[in-house]
Design an enzyme around this catalytic site. Structure first.
Site, PDB file in Angstrom:
ATOM      1  N   SER A 130      -7.376  -1.620   8.625  1.00  0.00           N
ATOM      2  CA  SER A 130      -8.625  -1.426   7.911  1.00  0.00           C
ATOM      3  C   SER A 130      -8.713  -2.181   6.588  1.00  0.00           C
ATOM      4  O   SER A 130      -9.791  -2.265   5.985  1.00  0.00           O
ATOM      5  CB  SER A 130      -8.820   0.073   7.640  1.00  0.00           C
ATOM      6  OG  SER A 130      -7.783   0.581   6.810  1.00  0.00           O
ATOM      7  N   SER A 175      -2.682  -0.670   8.891  1.00  0.00           N
ATOM      8  CA  SER A 175      -3.845  -1.222   8.187  1.00  0.00           C
ATOM      9  C   SER A 175      -3.524  -2.255   7.119  1.00  0.00           C
ATOM     10  O   SER A 175      -4.430  -2.900   6.599  1.00  0.00           O
ATOM     11  CB  SER A 175      -4.664  -0.089   7.558  1.00  0.00           C
ATOM     12  OG  SER A 175      -5.326   0.648   8.549  1.00  0.00           O
ATOM     13  N   LYS A 184      -8.284  -2.348  -2.700  1.00  0.00           N
ATOM     14  CA  LYS A 184      -9.028  -1.790  -1.571  1.00  0.00           C
ATOM     15  C   LYS A 184      -9.969  -0.690  -2.056  1.00  0.00           C
ATOM     16  O   LYS A 184      -9.630   0.077  -2.962  1.00  0.00           O
ATOM     17  CB  LYS A 184      -8.043  -1.241  -0.527  1.00  0.00           C
ATOM     18  CG  LYS A 184      -8.688  -0.816   0.795  1.00  0.00           C
ATOM     19  CD  LYS A 184      -7.606  -0.373   1.784  1.00  0.00           C
ATOM     20  CE  LYS A 184      -8.211   0.058   3.118  1.00  0.00           C
ATOM     21  NZ  LYS A 184      -7.172   0.457   4.096  1.00  0.00           N
TER      22      LYS A 184
END
EC number: 6.3.5.7
Length: 455
Positions: free
Chosen positions: A149, A173, A74
């Site tokens: 996210s 997330s 990420k």
């Protein structure tokens, strides 16, 4: 082929690390323009890593636990020489000058990091639509959001672009996109994994965790990234157990699974029906089902967001444009601006006792009551997200967007481990089964996931 089987195949020279990398890279080249899971790649560096692994295997030299596996990270986790932007124009030219602890642990175990994945700007979102790189498309439900996210990390696994990815989870997330994309996502107990090198959204809520298509991938990565880190004083100072053992010969015989009535009541009927099928599967595997009640569920979202706003406001004060990047308020998107503005308001001295301290009191109440529920069961099972993902670009009210996380924020407020795995399809869209357990009972969740996966 399961992830652990692929590692063994690479070590036995049935396939090479280079072949695995090139297959994944070919998939990325074929699909990423449409999906937008990866926002940055370094294929040449990955090739050098894979070639070195193959050379050592050929020479009968020792290789690590992740030997030859292709890993995506990420974009808010520091990886040296990559642009660590957190998908925000604030940091569009910020090159990572060091590796986060989890990255060093992955590299030490011969993981092949291929690139960085898309996300909501500064992890402030549940759709991966707020990224400066544009939205990520859901591979399992094209045209719909992948969740957020960590949507890019989930989508990369769903599209078979890599073996394992890392995400971060502040209020769901990891689990939210795992649910929407039909993959496995795992948020460990708070403090189980170092956050050193993470551009965190809310320091008391954030936790790094893995995505994979099977439990051996989850267990393998947990074995690598879990453990005490002297550079993160919130990490638990004890040796974690072997998570891979929880992915073989797992059984639900003698296990008690809790089902919280309120979790089911606030979820769309079609999703509830599918989750009940997974709960029936648990019963057929020997588990006892116990109905539970958590009447303070309505405290979850307001408590979470009050804490989130204040901690996010504090975390973003360093992005003032003096040392690097742009001043965050001048270039950020609407959701980040909203959280900064509200966080600033709450943080003012005359209001701190009225809001933030009340939220901390509510957090203690929620933690105590939820842990009481967990005392009577091994794992709590239920839906991960109460509704299906919306279409990319569809206008949605802010509070409706926040409601995606109503069932996931409790694990972050309380610090307990939680995961999502695919339960099935509703209207041809994946829906996730969320599993939660007491702090440091991460292995019980993984064992339950494995029992469902293998039976």
């Amino acid at each position: 082929m399961k992830v652990i089987e692929k590692v063994e195949a690479i070590k036995q020279q049935e396939i090479t690390a280079t072949e695995n990398l090139e297959q994944m890279y070919s998939t990325i080249e074929e699909k990423n323009d449409d999906i937008n899971a990866f926002v940055q790649l370094d294929i040449e560096k990955a090739r050098k890593t894979a070639e070195d692994i193959d050379k050592r295997i050929k020479n009968n030299e020792e290789t690590g636990k992740l030997a030859g596996l292709v890993i995506g990270i990420k974009s808010n986790i520091n990886v040296e020489d990559f642009i660590i932007s957190a998908a925000s124009p604030t940091l569009k030219n910020y090159y990572g000058s060091y590796n986060a602890t989890v990255i060093n642990r992955i590299l030490d175990e011969d993981g092949v990091i291929i690139g960085l994945t898309n996300m909501d700007e500064f992890a402030a979102g549940s759709s991966t639509e707020t990224s400066m790189y544009g939205p990520t498309n859901n591979p399992k439900a094209p045209g719909h959001i992948p969740g957020g996210s960590s949507g890019g990390s989930a989508a990369a696994i769903a599209a078979n672009m890599c073996d394992i990815t890392l995400g971060s989870d502040t209020g769901g997330s990891i689990r939210n996109p795992a649910s929407h994309c039909g993959v496995m996502g795992f948020k460990p107990t708070y403090g189980m994994v170092s956050r050193q090198g993470l551009l965190d959204l809310a320091m008391s809520l954030d936790q790094i965790g893995p995505f994979a298509n099977d439990t051996t991938g989850i267990g393998l990565m947990l074995n690598v990234i879990c453990g005490y880190d002297p550079y993160d004083t919130t990490t638990i100072n004890k040796q974690p157990e072997d998570f891979l053992k929880d992915t073989t010969n797992s059984t639900l015989e003698g296990q008690t699974i809790g089902v919280v009535k309120e979790f089911m009541d606030i979820t769309d009927d079609k999703i509830t029906s599918q989750i009940n099928k997974s709960i029936d599967d648990m019963t057929s595997l020997g588990a006892e089902i116990k109905e539970l009640s958590f009447e303070d569920i309505n405290l979850g979202l307001p408590t979470y967001y009050l804490i989130n706003y204040v901690e996010f406001f504090s975390a973003t004060r360093k992005y003032d444009g003096r040392k690097y990047g742009e001043r965050i308020e001048e270039v950020c998107g609407a959701e980040v601006a909203r959280r900064i503005e509200i966080g600033s308001y709450i943080s003012q001295k005359e209001f701190s006792g009225k809001y933030y301290n009340k939220a901390l009191q509510a957090r203690s109440l929620i933690r105590n009551e939820f842990n009481e529920l967990l005392n009577d069961v091994d794992v709590i099972a239920g839906p991960t997200v109460p509704k299906l993902p919306h279409k990319i670009g569809e206008e949605i009210e802010t509070m409706d967007m926040y409601a995606y996380d109503v069932l996931t924020v409790l694990a972050n407020i309380t610090g307990i481990p939680a995961s999502s795995m695919n339960s099935g399809l509703v209207d041809n869209i994946p829906v996730g089964l969320q599993l939660q357990a007491k702090p440091e009972d991460d292995h019980k969740i993984l064992s339950t996931m494995s029992a469902l996966e293998n039976n």
